[in-house]
Design an enzyme around this catalytic site. Structure first.
Site, PDB file in Angstrom:
ATOM      1  N   CYS A  89       0.810  -1.221   0.000  1.00  0.00           N
ATOM      2  CA  CYS A  89       0.000   0.000   0.000  1.00  0.00           C
ATOM      3  C   CYS A  89       0.843   1.270   0.000  1.00  0.00           C
ATOM      4  O   CYS A  89       0.379   2.333  -0.393  1.00  0.00           O
ATOM      5  CB  CYS A  89      -0.938   0.016   1.203  1.00  0.00           C
ATOM      6  SG  CYS A  89      -2.168  -1.300   1.165  1.00  0.00           S
ATOM      7  N   GLN A 157      -5.128  -8.737   6.114  1.00  0.00           N
ATOM      8  CA  GLN A 157      -5.348  -7.371   6.564  1.00  0.00           C
ATOM      9  C   GLN A 157      -6.597  -7.274   7.444  1.00  0.00           C
ATOM     10  O   GLN A 157      -6.648  -6.473   8.382  1.00  0.00           O
ATOM     11  CB  GLN A 157      -5.472  -6.434   5.370  1.00  0.00           C
ATOM     12  CG  GLN A 157      -6.593  -6.783   4.406  1.00  0.00           C
ATOM     13  CD  GLN A 157      -6.639  -5.844   3.215  1.00  0.00           C
ATOM     14  OE1 GLN A 157      -6.254  -4.689   3.297  1.00  0.00           O
ATOM     15  NE2 GLN A 157      -7.137  -6.338   2.087  1.00  0.00           N
ATOM     16  N   ARG A 212     -20.035   8.999   0.391  1.00  0.00           N
ATOM     17  CA  ARG A 212     -21.467   8.701   0.330  1.00  0.00           C
ATOM     18  C   ARG A 212     -22.260   9.702   1.156  1.00  0.00           C
ATOM     19  O   ARG A 212     -22.027   9.859   2.355  1.00  0.00           O
ATOM     20  CB  ARG A 212     -21.723   7.283   0.846  1.00  0.00           C
ATOM     21  CG  ARG A 212     -21.111   6.191   0.000  1.00  0.00           C
ATOM     22  CD  ARG A 212     -21.491   4.813   0.523  1.00  0.00           C
ATOM     23  NE  ARG A 212     -21.071   3.749  -0.368  1.00  0.00           N
ATOM     24  CZ  ARG A 212     -19.909   3.108  -0.268  1.00  0.00           C
ATOM     25  NH1 ARG A 212     -19.070   3.432   0.703  1.00  0.00           N
ATOM     26  NH2 ARG A 212     -19.598   2.145  -1.109  1.00  0.00           N
ATOM     27  N   SER A 238     -11.356   0.804   3.957  1.00  0.00           N
ATOM     28  CA  SER A 238     -11.119   1.621   2.768  1.00  0.00           C
ATOM     29  C   SER A 238     -11.826   1.027   1.561  1.00  0.00           C
ATOM     30  O   SER A 238     -12.058  -0.184   1.493  1.00  0.00           O
ATOM     31  CB  SER A 238      -9.617   1.726   2.497  1.00  0.00           C
ATOM     32  OG  SER A 238      -9.029   0.449   2.386  1.00  0.00           O
ATOM     33  N   HIS A 339      -9.017   3.837  -1.712  1.00  0.00           N
ATOM     34  CA  HIS A 339      -7.626   3.439  -1.541  1.00  0.00           C
ATOM     35  C   HIS A 339      -7.151   2.685  -2.780  1.00  0.00           C
ATOM     36  O   HIS A 339      -7.134   1.456  -2.810  1.00  0.00           O
ATOM     37  CB  HIS A 339      -7.521   2.562  -0.289  1.00  0.00           C
ATOM     38  CG  HIS A 339      -6.168   2.031   0.019  1.00  0.00           C
ATOM     39  ND1 HIS A 339      -5.006   2.568  -0.495  1.00  0.00           N
ATOM     40  CD2 HIS A 339      -5.777   0.976   0.803  1.00  0.00           C
ATOM     41  CE1 HIS A 339      -3.971   1.886  -0.038  1.00  0.00           C
ATOM     42  NE2 HIS A 339      -4.410   0.910   0.745  1.00  0.00           N
ATOM     43  N   CYS A 369       0.008   2.273   6.687  1.00  0.00           N
ATOM     44  CA  CYS A 369       0.328   0.869   6.935  1.00  0.00           C
ATOM     45  C   CYS A 369       0.510   0.160   5.604  1.00  0.00           C
ATOM     46  O   CYS A 369      -0.080   0.535   4.597  1.00  0.00           O
ATOM     47  CB  CYS A 369      -0.772   0.209   7.761  1.00  0.00           C
ATOM     48  SG  CYS A 369      -2.419   0.312   7.039  1.00  0.00           S
ATOM     49  N   GLY A 371       1.634  -3.881   3.646  1.00  0.00           N
ATOM     50  CA  GLY A 371       1.789  -5.314   3.768  1.00  0.00           C
ATOM     51  C   GLY A 371       3.165  -5.681   4.313  1.00  0.00           C
ATOM     52  O   GLY A 371       4.155  -5.011   4.034  1.00  0.00           O
TER      53      GLY A 371
END
Length: 397
Positions: A89, A157, A212, A238, A339, A369, A371
């Site tokens: 990420c 995750q 939204r 996300s 994301h 954060c 992986g």
């Protein structure tokens, strides 16, 4: 060591999965951001020495060194090379780090950093799924060293987010309240034009599609947990998204040679890691280390962009750092905005720079954060007076 400056930062809108950018080839998505960057900075593209792009799941249309493909698809000079980075990420935040390091070391004067991801076209985790065709159930399957150290624990995750919620005693209600606030801030930013200067519209997509207007605590409370018996839901996670972003990093010599006015100075770059099973907690020790190395305190940071991979990531970070929540993701985060994995780091940096310019804050910190239980931290110093970047804000019709 030579200073490194950011002289341009632009992004596409963040498209919702299956939304207005879903059918755009990743090379064309990245090319759009690159062309916009070159147009906005006015730099001769042939003066760029390298293009460093982040991308995760670099298969199919994202394979074959997508950084290079994006540059060529943009119609830019073919003598300029490109390289693709995967720190999960944090890939495009790492791209910014590599570009800045090249400039700081004196080996380059102008380097493009950025990232691209089309999650509608290339599903999340596709690289890992492809590995199953080779007989590897997970990337760790078959590694005796990994098994000796971590056994056969689930590496996910979702599990990591649940572990964080447990460790920091974060309730589902707290996570949902945070998620609602992320949507509220993002919608306010859109409605007041706060993102307008940083976005280069793509075709008919002019604004971020994720936030939204109909979300509410009641709607969130009705959702089922993602993990049986857990407290995590899609509402506090996300969104899968499509986007690209690009920044131009320059040396003092390049500023003079090309008549460039810097937006920000790179003040600090670092990366740190934590438990790979919990996976998402590394921004906490990474931030502590970055502040210690830079000589700053959390109160010195005017704006923070920390990726909202899941609500407990930010809520645990807030508890540990004592940061002012009002300064953290002031225009919403990935829960609302999305994301797009390989592009998120560059998107966050682009938004951070524009927010500092808009408000006149001095220091901005970005972390996320990643992986493997990793986290990048970037601290930048704003060099522009307040209000010089954003157009006057007015509510949208």
């Amino acid at each position: 060591m030579t200073e490194a400056f950011i002289v341009g930062a632009v992004r596409t809108p963040v498209g919702r999965r299956g939304g207005g950018l879903a059918g755009v080839h990743p090379a064309d998505l990245g090319a759009h951001a690159l062309r916009a960057l070159m147009d906005r900075t006015g730099v001769d593209p042939s003066a760029v020495e390298d293009v460093v792009f982040g991308c995760v799941d670099a298969l199919g249309p994202q394979a074959g060194d997508i950084a290079r493909t994006c540059w060529l698809a943009a119609g830019l000079p073919q003598e300029v090379p490109g390289v693709t980075v995967d720190r999960q990420c944090g890939s495009s935040q790492q791209a910014v780090h590599f570009a800045a390091m090249a400039v700081q070391s004196g080996n380059a004067d102008l380097v493009v950093a950025g990232g691209v991801q089309n999650m509608s076209m290339v599903p999340i985790g596709y690289a890992m799924t492809a590995g199953q065709q080779l007989g590897f159930a997970t990337p760790f399957h078959g590694s005796s060293g990994w098994a000796a150290r971590y056994g056969d624990q689930e590496v996910s995750q979702f599990r990591g987010a649940e572990l964080m919620a447990d460790r920091w005693e974060i309730t589902r209600e707290e996570m949902e309240a945070y998620a609602c606030e992320s949507h509220r801030r993002a919608l306010h930013a859109i409605d007041t034009g706060r993102f307008d200067d940083e976005i280069s519209p793509y075709n008919a997509v002019t604004i971020d599609e994720g936030p939204r207007r109909d979300t509410s605590p009641a709607r969130m409370a009705a959702l089922k947990p993602l993990v049986e018996g857990g407290r995590l839901t899609a509402a506090v996670s996300s969104q899968l998204s499509d986007a690209a972003a690009a920044l131009l990093i320059a040396s003092p010599a390049a500023l003079r040679a090309h008549g460039l006015t810097p937006l920000a100075r790179i003040h600090h770059l670092s990366v740190r890691a934590d438990d790979p099973i919990m996976m998402l907690s590394a921004p906490i020790p990474a931030t502590a280390r970055a502040l210690a190395k830079s000589g700053l305190k959390i109160g010195d940071i005017d704006v923070v962009e920390i990726n909202e991979a899941f609500a407990p990531v930010v809520l645990a970070w807030l508890k540990e750092t004592g940061a002012d929540p009002a300064r953290v993701n002031p225009n919403g985060g990935a829960i609302a905005l999305g994301h797009p994995l390989g592009a998120t780091g560059a998107r966050l940096m682009t938004s951070l720079i524009h927010e500092l310019t808009s408000t006149g804050g001095r220091y901005g910190l970005q972390t996320m954060c990643e992986g493997g239980g990793q986290a990048n931290v970037t601290i930048i110093e704003n060099l522009r007076p307040a209000g010089t970047s954003h157009a006057p804000r007015a509510p949208r019709a």
